[in-house]
Design a protein around this motif. Structure first.
Motif, PDB file in Angstrom:
ATOM      1  N   GLU A  63       0.846  -1.194   0.000  1.00  0.00           N
ATOM      2  CA  GLU A  63       0.000   0.000   0.000  1.00  0.00           C
ATOM      3  C   GLU A  63       0.880   1.243   0.000  1.00  0.00           C
ATOM      4  O   GLU A  63       1.215   1.782   1.054  1.00  0.00           O
ATOM      5  CB  GLU A  63      -0.916  -0.011   1.232  1.00  0.00           C
ATOM      6  CG  GLU A  63      -1.930  -1.140   1.202  1.00  0.00           C
ATOM      7  CD  GLU A  63      -2.661  -1.343   2.524  1.00  0.00           C
ATOM      8  OE1 GLU A  63      -3.516  -2.234   2.582  1.00  0.00           O
ATOM      9  OE2 GLU A  63      -2.362  -0.613   3.505  1.00  0.00           O
ATOM     10  N   ALA A  64       1.261   1.658  -1.181  1.00  0.00           N
ATOM     11  CA  ALA A  64       2.148   2.806  -1.301  1.00  0.00           C
ATOM     12  C   ALA A  64       1.950   3.451  -2.665  1.00  0.00           C
ATOM     13  O   ALA A  64       1.685   2.769  -3.651  1.00  0.00           O
ATOM     14  CB  ALA A  64       3.604   2.375  -1.140  1.00  0.00           C
TER      15      ALA A  64
ATOM     16  N   GLY B 152       1.095   9.902  -1.902  1.00  0.00           N
ATOM     17  CA  GLY B 152       0.890   8.827  -0.952  1.00  0.00           C
ATOM     18  C   GLY B 152      -0.498   8.228  -0.896  1.00  0.00           C
ATOM     19  O   GLY B 152      -1.486   8.871  -1.231  1.00  0.00           O
ATOM     20  N   PHE B 153      -0.545   6.986  -0.447  1.00  0.00           N
ATOM     21  CA  PHE B 153      -1.770   6.333  -0.002  1.00  0.00           C
ATOM     22  C   PHE B 153      -1.974   6.741   1.468  1.00  0.00           C
ATOM     23  O   PHE B 153      -1.095   7.282   2.103  1.00  0.00           O
ATOM     24  CB  PHE B 153      -1.626   4.803  -0.039  1.00  0.00           C
ATOM     25  CG  PHE B 153      -1.793   4.143  -1.386  1.00  0.00           C
ATOM     26  CD1 PHE B 153      -1.464   4.798  -2.559  1.00  0.00           C
ATOM     27  CD2 PHE B 153      -2.260   2.839  -1.477  1.00  0.00           C
ATOM     28  CE1 PHE B 153      -1.607   4.179  -3.793  1.00  0.00           C
ATOM     29  CE2 PHE B 153      -2.399   2.202  -2.705  1.00  0.00           C
ATOM     30  CZ  PHE B 153      -2.074   2.873  -3.859  1.00  0.00           C
ATOM     31  N   LYS B 154      -3.120   6.399   1.968  1.00  0.00           N
ATOM     32  CA  LYS B 154      -3.443   6.503   3.391  1.00  0.00           C
ATOM     33  C   LYS B 154      -3.051   7.875   3.970  1.00  0.00           C
ATOM     34  O   LYS B 154      -3.361   8.898   3.380  1.00  0.00           O
ATOM     35  CB  LYS B 154      -2.796   5.339   4.157  1.00  0.00           C
ATOM     36  CG  LYS B 154      -3.263   3.973   3.614  1.00  0.00           C
ATOM     37  CD  LYS B 154      -3.043   2.839   4.598  1.00  0.00           C
ATOM     38  CE  LYS B 154      -1.637   2.340   4.599  1.00  0.00           C
ATOM     39  NZ  LYS B 154      -1.493   1.073   5.362  1.00  0.00           N
ATOM     40  N   GLU B 155      -2.357   7.891   5.103  1.00  0.00           N
ATOM     41  CA  GLU B 155      -2.080   9.171   5.757  1.00  0.00           C
ATOM     42  C   GLU B 155      -0.794   9.820   5.247  1.00  0.00           C
ATOM     43  O   GLU B 155      -0.248  10.714   5.873  1.00  0.00           O
ATOM     44  CB  GLU B 155      -2.069   8.995   7.283  1.00  0.00           C
ATOM     45  CG  GLU B 155      -3.436   8.563   7.776  1.00  0.00           C
ATOM     46  CD  GLU B 155      -3.542   8.459   9.287  1.00  0.00           C
ATOM     47  OE1 GLU B 155      -2.755   9.104   9.991  1.00  0.00           O
ATOM     48  OE2 GLU B 155      -4.425   7.712   9.749  1.00  0.00           O
TER      49      GLU B 155
ATOM     50  N   GLY C 291      -0.822  11.280   2.327  1.00  0.00           N
ATOM     51  CA  GLY C 291      -1.176  12.421   1.503  1.00  0.00           C
ATOM     52  C   GLY C 291      -2.403  12.266   0.653  1.00  0.00           C
ATOM     53  O   GLY C 291      -3.085  11.234   0.677  1.00  0.00           O
ATOM     54  N   LEU C 292      -2.668  13.329  -0.097  1.00  0.00           N
ATOM     55  CA  LEU C 292      -3.813  13.396  -1.007  1.00  0.00           C
ATOM     56  C   LEU C 292      -3.300  13.903  -2.346  1.00  0.00           C
ATOM     57  O   LEU C 292      -2.640  14.922  -2.396  1.00  0.00           O
ATOM     58  CB  LEU C 292      -4.847  14.418  -0.523  1.00  0.00           C
ATOM     59  CG  LEU C 292      -5.552  14.238   0.810  1.00  0.00           C
ATOM     60  CD1 LEU C 292      -6.316  15.522   1.145  1.00  0.00           C
ATOM     61  CD2 LEU C 292      -6.500  13.068   0.750  1.00  0.00           C
TER      62      LEU C 292
END
Lengths: 325, 497
Positions: free
Chosen positions: B454-455, B474-477, B479-480
């Motif tokens: 998950e990256a 990024g994924f998850k926390e 970034g967006l």
């Protein structure tokens, strides 16, 4: 409610749609012979099963008075715990759903369209019961079916449209592929209980995500009827989970679950949407809110569907590998 | 295959090169660089004194000497910059054809290439990174980003199939200190290409190359107000993000600050992209080409002193090769040259700031407290300046802080795994999801891992590679949104239809 009671009261005092017809047929015999219809217990759809709220709570809806089927019905009033349970189910289902081939996901979406088409009259009746006119209902059902076909054909194309081969300045084979984000929490539009729900959740599952959605509480029976179509459409249990309940009570819990990776929320309540946006920050959720969207928007193929909906449903992953002997 | 190669024993004998590794210094000259004693704010195409009347010093972290004084922008200054950017957007930039916007951006790229040496030296002076990195990576990549995005400006109708891309308006951009010029390029280039104007806030410890970029904007006659640069610390950034006159916020920095920005923007309709922290797993299988993997591990964690959000800071090594990988890694670390960033031989330069050095010390102390084994080679560190020796921790648990939290320094935590699925489980067991590495000789295994990690970026048999054509984020926390590539254009466009 008042009018409903005027319509038909059988000797036992039950008020149920269907009884009226039976009476009419036997009128010449002047015998009141009732065939009691079998009312359906309306349940939420979680993990491929129809369930009541763990809380035992319910809310009541009454059909529009114009409808022949204007009865009072108990609908499960989903709780925070129902939402949590559905999240667990959706999370467990997500990797397997994403691992299916895009072709397979497309076929399942097409199967949904087939089932919706086969049950279109039922959906029209259901929407009319919920307050739509015949003409509005027919339009909404047609648009919902067409939207299902639209995304059925998109499952194996979004990869080609969103991915890229990246000509990096070095000896590497580098490419970017779209991947599902994970589990989406969805607050479906209140208006257009069928088309609104279809518009919101289908692009998400098309791209390989799973969903926990709160359906319209204005016409939850149409929402549940849609779930019955889902249950017979080859969608694996857990991919689409639908709760019936109050947005104001349930939606705030979206941002209390770290497993909720992304949110799509439609509401006329700007404060609720802002609350979701603010709460999303603690886990950097991908949250898209839609405030007071007009009905026409959902019927417009340029705005109510498209690649942009799928773009919001994916993450981009860039992969590098050296090239050499 | 793997059984055969991995029967090789860990050899305790090592070649001792002694002083043979001590190269004669090869110091990059700084004669051609002339820094001004004081830098003002760059607003509306002109250098203007801050309404705050305040200035702060930016220092060379390798010597602790002051390089220059820099203006500190307050809310009023930020407001002036936003007003300038808005006027430039309404009156000039949005009216320009893509073709003409492109020409300006090409000019920036060319000027940057022409001044590459000067920029590299200042980047190293101000930030502490080795000159070979600023010279070979930061500056050329920054120029490449301008060049790449210039070409998009008149081709945006191809970028979003069947849809139309419109500019957003004024973008407020806040960038970090680890790649000061490169991050400015990552932010400014796509924003301008897509038709937006910019207010940029560089990091307080590394403002100089962004200010030199402002000078380029003047020299290439970029219309005033199209890019404004306001220097300052966190308060300046917060004022920029909160300003009602901007349409988009782009932030690169820590996850904690990113979350605060996302929270502050709730209900504002401002668009947001975030590029935040990471704790990347670098997964080494027993069948990997170990020597290449060791080079990748070193590059993954010691590049830019580990001040890299996508640094491969968690080494996940298959248990059967743990000892040999660690041994070869230690051998390689003994040959790293740590010290004067301006020395062309230097592999690991200065830690960016005293504050960051303190954080690294704190995390390393936590690692020792939690029972992990700390190791580093003996380095002759300069007596002045902020330096930290490249360090690895073995015997760490998944639960250790050094295995979970971003250290942002030259510190690697080594963990082990037995099966690919265990590696995936451990690699993904983090709130972060920026990057990951996988080392194996088997193509199918490499893709299996790449699909499951998950990256946002997965480097297979390589690490820390960047390119303007390749989306990064990024994924998850972590970034967006994405920066770079076709996908990165979405961050600065309103896509309709």
């Amino acid at each position: 409610m008042k009018k409903t009671q005027e319509k038909q009261v059988n000797p036992a005092g039950f008020v149920r749609g269907g009884a009226e017809i039976v009476k009419a047929e036997r009128a010449e015999e002047n015998v009141v012979t009732h065939r009691l219809s079998i009312p359906k217990a309306w349940k939420m759809y979680v993990g491929g099963a129809f369930v009541r709220s763990e809380s035992g709570r319910y809310f009541q809806v009454v059909g529009a008075t114009e409808s022949a089927d204007a009865t009072t019905t108990n609908i499960p009033l989903a709780s925070r715990k129902d939402f949590r349970d559905a999240m667990g189910v959706a999370q467990a289902a997500q990797p397997k759903w994403a691992a299916r081939t895009a072709y397979n996901r497309g076929q399942i979406l097409y199967r949904l369209a087939e089932i919706l088409e086969a049950r279109s009259e039922e959906f029209v009746r259901s929407l009319v019961r919920g307050g739509a006119t015949e003409a509005e209902a027919a339009l909404e059902v047609a648009a919902a079916i067409d939207r299902s076909v639209y995304y059925a054909g998109f499952a194996d194309k979004l990869g080609a449209l969103l991915a890229s081969s990246n000509p990096v300045a070095g000896p590497h084979f580098a490419f970017t592929v779209p991947e599902p984000i994970g589990v989406f929490a969805v607050l479906a539009p209140q208006k257009l209980p069928l088309l609104g729900l279809v518009t919101t959740i289908l692009p998400l599952v098309c791209a390989g995500n799973t969903v926990v959605a709160i359906g319209s509480d204005l016409d939850p029976r149409t929402v549940i009827t849609f779930c019955e179509a889902l249950a017979t459409s080859d969608f694996p249990g857990g991919v689409i989970n639908v709760l019936t309940g109050r947005a104001k009570e349930l939606a705030p819990w979206f941002v209390k679950h770290r497993e909720v990776r992304a949110i799509e929320a439609y509401s006329d309540d700007a404060a609720l949407l802002t609350e979701l946006e603010r709460g999303s920050a603690d886990a950097v959720r991908r949250t898209k809110t839609h405030h007071a969207v007009a009905r026409e928007w959902f019927f417009d193929d340029r705005r109510g569907q498209g690649l942009g909906f799928l773009e919001r449903a994916v993450e981009h992953k860039s992969i590098w590998h050296p090239v050499g002997l | 295959m793997s059984d055969i190669t991995r029967r090789e024993q860990t050899n305790e004998l090592a070649l001792q090169f002694g002083n043979a590794w001590n190269y004669a210094p090869s110091r990059e000259g700084t004669e051609q660089v002339s820094l001004k004693p004081r830098y003002e704010l760059f607003i509306d195409g002109a250098w203007t004194a801050p309404k705050s009347n305040r200035y702060f010093a930016t220092i060379n972290p390798a010597t602790e000497e002051t390089l220059a004084e820099v203006a500190e922008a307050n809310e009023e200054d930020v407001a002036r910059a936003v007003t300038g950017a808005r006027a430039a957007y309404d009156n000039v930039w949005r009216k320009l054809s893509g073709k003409e916007r492109a020409k300006y951006i090409y000019r920036i790229a060319r000027a940057l290439q022409e001044k590459a040496r000067e920029f590299a030296i200042v980047e190293t002076l101000d930030g502490g990174k080795p000159i070979k990195e600023s010279r070979d990576i930061d500056v050329p990549l920054a120029a490449a980003h301008f060049f790449y995005h210039a070409g998009w400006a008149d081709k945006l109708h191809y970028a979003f199939q069947g849809r139309e891309a419109r500019p957003l308006g004024v973008a407020g951009q806040i960038i970090p200190w680890n790649f000061p010029l490169l991050m400015a390029a990552w932010k400014i280039a796509p924003a301008l290409a897509c038709g937006n104007t910019v207010v940029l806030k560089p990091a307080e410890t590394t403002p100089l190359t962004a200010l030199m970029l402002a000078q380029i904007f003047q020299e290439i006659e970029l219309p005033p107000g199209v890019v404004n640069i306001v220097t300052g610390a966190g308060a300046t950034g917060a004022a920029l993000a909160a300003h009602p006159g901007i349409d988009k916020v782009a932030f690169t920095g820590s996850t904690a600050v990113g979350k605060r920005i996302q929270q502050a923007l709730a209900g504002s309709k401002k668009r947001l992209t975030l590029e935040l922290g990471g704790k990347a797993a670098n997964v080494v299988f027993a069948d990997a080409p170990i020597d290449q993997a060791v080079e990748g591990i070193v590059n993954g964690i010691f590049f830019n002193q580990g001040h890299v959000c996508c640094a491969g800071s968690r080494l996940l090594v298959e248990e059967s090769v743990h000892d040999i990988v660690v041994r070869k890694l230690q051998d390689r670390m003994r040959t790293l040259r740590v010290g004067d960033p301006l020395d062309k031989n230097t592999d690991v330069g200065a830690i960016n700031s005293k504050m960051q050095l303190g954080k690294i010390h704190e995390m390393v102390a936590a690692g020792e407290e939690e029972g992990a084994t700390r190791w580093s080679a003996t380095y002759d560190l300069p007596s002045k300046g902020f330096f930290f020796p490249p360090t690895i921790f073995t015997g760490a648990a998944q639960s250790c802080r050094i295995a979970r939290e971003e250290i942002f320094g030259p510190v690697l935590t080594v963990l082990t795994f037995r099966t690919p699925d265990e590696a995936i489980e451990k690699a993904n067991n983090t709130m972060y999801g920026l990057s990951a590495g996988v080392w194996t000789d088997k193509g199918s295994k490499s893709f299996y891992m790449a699909q499951r990690l998950e990256a946002g970026v997965v480097w297979a048999n390589t690490f820390n590679k960047f390119d303007a054509t390749s989306p990064f984020g990024g994924f998850k926390e972590s970034g967006l949104g994405r920066e770079g590539g076709r996908q990165g254009l979405a961050a600065y466009s309103e896509v309709v239809g």
